[in-house]
Design a protein around this motif. Sequence first.
Motif, mmCIF file in Angstrom:
data_model
loop_
_atom_site.group_PDB
_atom_site.id
_atom_site.type_symbol
_atom_site.label_atom_id
_atom_site.label_comp_id
_atom_site.label_asym_id
_atom_site.label_seq_id
_atom_site.Cartn_x
_atom_site.Cartn_y
_atom_site.Cartn_z
ATOM 1 N N HIS A 98 0.847 -1.207 0.000
ATOM 2 C CA HIS A 98 0.000 0.000 0.000
ATOM 3 C C HIS A 98 0.875 1.247 0.000
ATOM 4 O O HIS A 98 1.642 1.483 0.936
ATOM 5 C CB HIS A 98 -0.894 -0.023 1.234
ATOM 6 C CG HIS A 98 -2.146 0.791 1.100
ATOM 7 N ND1 HIS A 98 -2.559 1.368 -0.074
ATOM 8 C CD2 HIS A 98 -3.090 1.139 2.032
ATOM 9 C CE1 HIS A 98 -3.694 2.007 0.112
ATOM 10 N NE2 HIS A 98 -4.038 1.892 1.379
ATOM 11 N N SER A 100 -0.483 4.396 -1.975
ATOM 12 C CA SER A 100 -1.251 5.583 -2.340
ATOM 13 C C SER A 100 -2.740 5.296 -2.428
ATOM 14 O O SER A 100 -3.165 4.138 -2.505
ATOM 15 C CB SER A 100 -0.741 6.081 -3.708
ATOM 16 O OG SER A 100 -1.544 7.106 -4.243
ATOM 17 N N TRP A 101 -3.544 6.363 -2.470
ATOM 18 C CA TRP A 101 -4.964 6.224 -2.779
ATOM 19 C C TRP A 101 -5.153 5.669 -4.187
ATOM 20 O O TRP A 101 -6.179 5.070 -4.509
ATOM 21 C CB TRP A 101 -5.679 7.568 -2.630
ATOM 22 C CG TRP A 101 -5.055 8.691 -3.416
ATOM 23 C CD1 TRP A 101 -4.097 9.575 -2.986
ATOM 24 C CD2 TRP A 101 -5.323 9.044 -4.776
ATOM 25 N NE1 TRP A 101 -3.747 10.439 -3.987
ATOM 26 C CE2 TRP A 101 -4.494 10.145 -5.097
ATOM 27 C CE3 TRP A 101 -6.182 8.544 -5.753
ATOM 28 C CZ2 TRP A 101 -4.496 10.749 -6.356
ATOM 29 C CZ3 TRP A 101 -6.193 9.145 -7.012
ATOM 30 C CH2 TRP A 101 -5.352 10.234 -7.294
ATOM 31 N N ILE A 121 -13.431 5.672 5.933
ATOM 32 C CA ILE A 121 -13.588 5.934 4.504
ATOM 33 C C ILE A 121 -15.064 6.017 4.126
ATOM 34 O O ILE A 121 -15.432 6.697 3.165
ATOM 35 C CB ILE A 121 -12.857 4.851 3.685
ATOM 36 C CG1 ILE A 121 -11.341 5.030 3.856
ATOM 37 C CG2 ILE A 121 -13.220 4.909 2.207
ATOM 38 C CD1 ILE A 121 -10.514 4.006 3.130
ATOM 39 N N TRP A 124 -15.990 9.589 3.742
ATOM 40 C CA TRP A 124 -15.253 10.462 2.831
ATOM 41 C C TRP A 124 -16.180 10.964 1.722
ATOM 42 O O TRP A 124 -17.045 10.218 1.243
ATOM 43 C CB TRP A 124 -14.090 9.711 2.195
ATOM 44 C CG TRP A 124 -12.910 9.507 3.092
ATOM 45 C CD1 TRP A 124 -12.847 9.713 4.435
ATOM 46 C CD2 TRP A 124 -11.616 9.050 2.694
ATOM 47 N NE1 TRP A 124 -11.599 9.400 4.909
ATOM 48 C CE2 TRP A 124 -10.828 8.999 3.866
ATOM 49 C CE3 TRP A 124 -11.059 8.674 1.484
ATOM 50 C CZ2 TRP A 124 -9.504 8.581 3.842
ATOM 51 C CZ3 TRP A 124 -9.738 8.257 1.453
ATOM 52 C CH2 TRP A 124 -8.962 8.215 2.631
ATOM 53 N N THR A 172 -0.426 3.069 4.666
ATOM 54 C CA THR A 172 0.360 3.346 3.472
ATOM 55 C C THR A 172 1.832 3.536 3.835
ATOM 56 O O THR A 172 2.170 4.103 4.867
ATOM 57 C CB THR A 172 -0.150 4.617 2.767
ATOM 58 O OG1 THR A 172 -0.283 5.668 3.738
ATOM 59 C CG2 THR A 172 -1.498 4.355 2.099
ATOM 60 N N LEU A 223 -5.603 14.957 1.321
ATOM 61 C CA LEU A 223 -5.901 14.334 0.036
ATOM 62 C C LEU A 223 -5.726 15.326 -1.114
ATOM 63 O O LEU A 223 -5.205 14.962 -2.184
ATOM 64 C CB LEU A 223 -7.323 13.782 0.041
ATOM 65 C CG LEU A 223 -7.790 13.099 -1.259
ATOM 66 C CD1 LEU A 223 -6.887 11.934 -1.626
ATOM 67 C CD2 LEU A 223 -9.243 12.644 -1.124
#
Length: 279
Positions: A98, A100-101, A121, A124, A172, A223
């Motif tokens: 992991h 990144s988005w 999440i 979000w 991440t 983000l």
Amino acid sequence: MSAWLPVAPCTPRDCARHEGPARTALPAAALLLAGCALTVVGVMCVPVALLLRPSHRDRLTRRWAYTVVRAFGVRVRVTGNPDRPAGPPSGELVVANHVSWLDVPLVAAVLPARMVAKSEIRHWPLLGPVAALGGTLFIERDRLRSLPHAVRAVAGALASGARVAVFPQGSTWCGRSGGGRFRPAAFQAAIDAGSAVRPVRISYRTTGTDAAGAAAFVGDDPLAVSLWRVVTAAGLTAEIRILPPIPAEAGTDRRTLARAAQSAVASDSANLPAASVHH
């Protein structure tokens, strides 16, 4: 500290930066708007997609996820064979490192699956509604008592024949610190369901050099800042290597299975000839 909440040493200041060629503000802004617009389109289309047959829905998901990644200016290079082994239909646990988005749409572009994600999440903007409607399994990582329930939920999905994707590092990592170890809980779910484990290796490059810092979304990095860093990184390429499945048979130890998957993802032997390259 919860077993679902490991802490990575990666920080935005030390790890999340792009040092290569950069796009100017105008084309970068155009990419940002295009990527966000396609994400919104995905949110709007999810209810309709759920009415499609699973095979058609998977095909649509792959195309949409790939298009979203490309819209943000990121090339995609796929290595390996995503097909499941021949035999009776069964679930498959996809495990990946992991960074990144971007990892989420990248996995969806080649191996559409129900994602395992932290419960935050769900709230979000944009991504939360898509994740919920897409069957994401939300985990309360900060509550150790919820771990057995999470394992049962993942095992149940696998037993029903679903493909489930999880990032077992639990956080991440930019890649410069070697990455975190794979937590064994999700692997217990694969053992309980008798499902194979599919390791996947994700990396980011620009002109042949490592670019994990440009794609990295670590620590308390906002983000919006990460999105801008991605669209300004000229020549950013995401490489996703699909490795051979590892059987999770009865009697297998979850820690041994987790180590085998982590070793496969980290190994240089994962550098296989490219099965497909998208520009």
